[in-house]
Design an enzyme around this catalytic site. Structure first.
Site, PDB file in Angstrom:
ATOM      1  N   LYS A 258     -13.824  -3.942   4.143  1.00 17.21           N
ATOM      2  CA  LYS A 258     -14.533  -2.681   4.110  1.00 17.21           C
ATOM      3  C   LYS A 258     -15.803  -3.042   4.733  1.00 17.21           C
ATOM      4  CE  LYS A 258     -11.959  -0.196   0.494  1.00 17.21           C
ATOM      5  NZ  LYS A 258     -11.918   0.591  -0.660  1.00 17.21           N
TER       6      LYS A 258
ATOM      7  N   GLY B 205      -5.970   6.611 -11.637  1.00 18.92           N
ATOM      8  CA  GLY B 205      -6.272   6.290 -10.367  1.00 18.92           C
ATOM      9  C   GLY B 205      -5.796   7.064  -9.194  1.00 18.92           C
TER      10      GLY B 205
ATOM     11  N   ASN C  13     -14.214   2.967   4.590  1.00 22.08           N
ATOM     12  CA  ASN C  13     -12.849   3.060   4.359  1.00 22.08           C
ATOM     13  C   ASN C  13     -12.159   3.649   5.343  1.00 22.08           C
ATOM     14  OD1 ASN C  13     -13.438   5.415   3.525  1.00 22.08           O
ATOM     15  ND2 ASN C  13     -11.986   5.282   1.557  1.00 22.08           N
TER      16      ASN C  13
ATOM     17  N   ALA D  95     -15.048  -1.141  -5.155  1.00 26.48           N
ATOM     18  CA  ALA D  95     -14.892   0.155  -5.698  1.00 26.48           C
ATOM     19  C   ALA D  95     -15.713   0.659  -6.574  1.00 26.48           C
ATOM     20  CB  ALA D  95     -13.171   0.102  -6.311  1.00 26.48           C
TER      21      ALA D  95
ATOM     22  N   SER E 101       0.829  -1.107  -0.033  1.00 27.16           N
ATOM     23  CA  SER E 101      -0.012  -0.116   0.048  1.00 27.16           C
ATOM     24  C   SER E 101       1.043   1.247  -0.046  1.00 27.16           C
ATOM     25  CB  SER E 101      -0.968  -0.044   1.318  1.00 27.16           C
ATOM     26  OG  SER E 101      -1.435   1.495   1.500  1.00 27.16           O
TER      27      SER E 101
ATOM     28  N   GLY F  44     -16.767  -5.142  -7.736  1.00 21.67           N
ATOM     29  CA  GLY F  44     -16.281  -5.206  -6.270  1.00 21.67           C
ATOM     30  C   GLY F  44     -16.531  -3.779  -5.621  1.00 21.67           C
TER      31      GLY F  44
ATOM     32  N   GLY G 154     -16.576  -4.098 -13.481  1.00 21.44           N
ATOM     33  CA  GLY G 154     -16.109  -4.263 -12.164  1.00 21.44           C
ATOM     34  C   GLY G 154     -17.254  -4.632 -11.183  1.00 21.44           C
TER      35      GLY G 154
ATOM     36  N   THR H  38      -9.249  -1.458   3.853  1.00 18.36           N
ATOM     37  CA  THR H  38      -9.127  -1.762   2.554  1.00 18.36           C
ATOM     38  C   THR H  38      -9.375  -3.276   2.434  1.00 18.36           C
ATOM     39  OG1 THR H  38      -7.893  -1.516   0.644  1.00 18.36           O
ATOM     40  CG2 THR H  38      -6.614  -2.368   2.362  1.00 18.36           C
TER      41      THR H  38
HETATM   42  P1  NAP Z   1     -12.276  -6.192  -5.726  1.00 17.22           P
HETATM   43  O1  NAP Z   1     -13.453  -6.147  -4.655  1.00 17.22           O
HETATM   44  O2  NAP Z   1     -11.483  -7.303  -5.330  1.00 17.22           O
HETATM   45  O3  NAP Z   1     -13.050  -6.416  -6.996  1.00 17.22           O
HETATM   46  C1  NAP Z   1     -12.361  -6.499  -8.197  1.00 17.22           C
HETATM   47  C2  NAP Z   1     -13.186  -6.498  -9.443  1.00 17.22           C
HETATM   48  O4  NAP Z   1     -12.285  -6.767 -10.505  1.00 17.22           O
HETATM   49  C3  NAP Z   1     -14.184  -7.545  -9.663  1.00 17.22           C
HETATM   50  O5  NAP Z   1     -15.521  -7.204 -10.121  1.00 17.22           O
HETATM   51  C4  NAP Z   1     -13.654  -8.764 -10.362  1.00 17.22           C
HETATM   52  O6  NAP Z   1     -14.289  -9.398 -11.014  1.00 17.22           O
HETATM   53  C5  NAP Z   1     -12.866  -7.780 -11.488  1.00 17.22           C
HETATM   54  N1  NAP Z   1     -11.629  -8.575 -12.170  1.00 17.22           N
HETATM   55  C6  NAP Z   1     -10.813  -9.037 -11.495  1.00 17.22           C
HETATM   56  N2  NAP Z   1      -9.918  -9.638 -12.399  1.00 17.22           N
HETATM   57  C7  NAP Z   1     -10.460  -9.318 -13.627  1.00 17.22           C
HETATM   58  C8  NAP Z   1     -10.486  -9.692 -14.996  1.00 17.22           C
HETATM   59  N3  NAP Z   1      -9.179 -10.360 -15.154  1.00 17.22           N
HETATM   60  N4  NAP Z   1     -11.232  -9.488 -15.804  1.00 17.22           N
HETATM   61  C9  NAP Z   1     -12.457  -8.728 -15.622  1.00 17.22           C
HETATM   62  N5  NAP Z   1     -12.828  -8.481 -14.285  1.00 17.22           N
HETATM   63  C10 NAP Z   1     -11.781  -8.614 -13.393  1.00 17.22           C
HETATM   64  O7  NAP Z   1     -11.582  -4.906  -5.638  1.00 17.22           O
HETATM   65  P2  NAP Z   1     -12.118  -3.481  -5.396  1.00 17.22           P
HETATM   66  O8  NAP Z   1     -11.912  -3.081  -4.091  1.00 17.22           O
HETATM   67  O9  NAP Z   1     -13.449  -3.232  -6.101  1.00 17.22           O
HETATM   68  O10 NAP Z   1     -11.010  -2.601  -6.367  1.00 17.22           O
HETATM   69  C11 NAP Z   1     -10.842  -2.907  -7.668  1.00 17.22           C
HETATM   70  C12 NAP Z   1      -9.699  -2.091  -8.384  1.00 17.22           C
HETATM   71  O11 NAP Z   1      -9.838  -0.488  -7.990  1.00 17.22           O
HETATM   72  C13 NAP Z   1      -8.473  -2.365  -7.680  1.00 17.22           C
HETATM   73  O12 NAP Z   1      -7.497  -2.352  -8.813  1.00 17.22           O
HETATM   74  C14 NAP Z   1      -8.274  -1.429  -6.759  1.00 17.22           C
HETATM   75  O13 NAP Z   1      -6.648  -1.391  -6.584  1.00 17.22           O
HETATM   76  C15 NAP Z   1      -8.682   0.000  -7.383  1.00 17.22           C
HETATM   77  N6  NAP Z   1      -8.880   0.835  -6.484  1.00 17.22           N
HETATM   78  C16 NAP Z   1      -8.278   2.040  -6.535  1.00 17.22           C
HETATM   79  C17 NAP Z   1      -8.590   3.135  -5.760  1.00 17.22           C
HETATM   80  C18 NAP Z   1      -8.081   4.529  -5.779  1.00 17.22           C
HETATM   81  O14 NAP Z   1      -7.993   5.196  -4.991  1.00 17.22           O
HETATM   82  N7  NAP Z   1      -7.409   4.726  -6.941  1.00 17.22           N
HETATM   83  C19 NAP Z   1      -9.569   2.796  -4.605  1.00 17.22           C
HETATM   84  C20 NAP Z   1     -10.356   1.542  -4.605  1.00 17.22           C
HETATM   85  C21 NAP Z   1     -10.154   0.729  -5.297  1.00 17.22           C
HETATM   86  P3  NAP Z   1     -14.776 -11.225 -10.467  1.00 17.22           P
HETATM   87  O15 NAP Z   1     -15.461 -10.780  -9.437  1.00 17.22           O
HETATM   88  O16 NAP Z   1     -15.647 -11.710 -11.764  1.00 17.22           O
HETATM   89  O17 NAP Z   1     -13.689 -11.621 -10.099  1.00 17.22           O
END
Ligand code: NAP
Length: 299
Positions: A72, A257, A93, A136, A20, A134, A132, A68
């Site tokens: 969450k 991001g 968060n 986020a 992180s 998740g 997505g 995180t």
């Molecule tokens: P999460 O709950 O683990 O969700 C990840 C999502 O990505 C799920 O919908 C998953 O789908 C999908 N995914 C993973 N691999 C994939 C692939 N190869 N093809 C298609 N879909 C795929 O994570 P999250 O917390 O929502 O975060 C998601 C992303 O946003 C992460 O990279 C995180 O680092 C980033 N993020 C950035 C910030 C920022 O401040 N910039 C804040 C929050 C999050 P499945 O369920 O089908 O596996």
């Protein structure tokens, strides 16, 4: 600042989150302003330990946490109160400890919205899409609803059941139309994407060090994207992902991001300290470190 001085302790609750950037962000901000505070990482091995961790934090007087993946939602039942934003999406968060009373907030929502504000007029009443299912992605849905009022949100997911799970208990699910990423290859899918004013990647695809680091959620983005669209990648490492490079080449506007990362952290910082984060200093330090880490990873 004296090394003997007691400091307020803040930290990140997550699992396997040594990667992180939050300690760098918050410690840079504390040092720049001269606050006697320190921020560290607390890796919690499993959800069954989260309650103990929060009880311990009351006893130790830890001042606050970021939260995180994957906790969450897990932290919610152990908190004394939730802000309206955290309640809306059932996810926290940021936690504040005020004399043993723990309140949960969600700064991802406003943090996601912040870099889009200059384009608010372009988004209102238009369709947007998010990849997505998740936490986020749900924060982005809520941010669009609260700050930008789009006509609808297309949610591109691999598995429609997971979209249902994500939206369970969310009061505004009518705003969201789940679609399968597989359908993107069909002409209708392409047309739907082209009609969106904003396209958001809320998956980790494109992150340095992953198998799909040079991939994009929209492989044909260079041909599909166009001027007037905004392409927003929540991935911040690298600063320019393949998705954003394609968007640039197509003449679209882009958001990295890193902007969300800083904006959500700045809001947490304000909640904890009542002080504005020195954003320019934090951005400079963070960008330098991300670029260095990316270079090491690619070597
Ligand atoms: P999460 O709950 O683990 O969700 C990840 C999502 O990505 C799920 O919908 C998953 O789908 C999908 N995914 C993973 N691999 C994939 C692939 N190869 N093809 C298609 N879909 C795929 O994570 P999250 O917390 O929502 O975060 C998601 C992303 O946003 C992460 O990279 C995180 O680092 C980033 N993020 C950035 C910030 C920022 O401040 N910039 C804040 C929050 C999050 P499945 O369920 O089908 O596996």
């Amino acid at each position: 600042m004296s090394k003997r001085q007691a400091k307020k302790v803040f930290g990140l609750i997550g699992r396997n989150v040594d990667y992180s950037w939050s300690p760098l962000i918050h410690n840079t901000a504390f040092e720049t302003i001269g606050l006697p505070c320190v921020y560290t990482i607390f890796n919690i091995a499993g959800p069954e330990l989260v309650g103990d961790a929060l009880r311990g934090c009351r006893a130790l007087g830890i001042s606050g946490f970021s939260v995180t993946i994957p906790y969450k939602k897990t932290v919610v039942p152990f908190l004394d109160e939730l802000s309206p934003e955290a309640k809306a999406i059932g996810a926290v968060n940021t936690i504040v400890n005020e004399n043993g009373r723990l309140s949960g907030h969600n700064t991802d929502i406003a943090g996601f919205a912040a870099p889009l504000m200059p384009w608010a007029d372009r988004i209102r009443g238009k369709r947007v899409c998010i990849f997505g299912n998740g936490g986020a992605a749900l924060a982005a849905v809520e941010a669009f609803r609260v700050f930008f009022r789009p006509s609808s949100v297309l949610l591109f997911v691999r598995d429609l059941n997971k979209a249902d799970e994500m939206l369970e208990g969310y009061d505004h699910r009518n705003l969201v139309t789940p679609c399968r990423t597989g359908d993107l290859d069909l002409p209708l899918g392409e047309q739907q994407l082209q009609e969106c004013s904003v396209i958001v990647n809320a998956t980790p695809i494109g992150t340095v060090g992953r198998m799909d680091a040079v991939a994009s959620i929209v492989p044909s983005g260079r041909e599909l994207f166009h001027r007037g669209q905004i392409i927003y990648d929540m991935v911040y490492n690298p600063l320019e992902t393949r998705l954003l490079a394609d968007a640039h080449a197509a003449g679209a506007d882009t958001v990295s991001g890193i902007e969300m990362l800083i904006a959500q952290a700045a809001r947490a910082f304000f909640i904890w300290t009542g002080r504005e984060m020195p954003i320019d200093t934090v951005r400079t330090v963070l960008m330098r470190e991300i670029e260095l880490a990316g270079a090491v990873c690619r070597r």
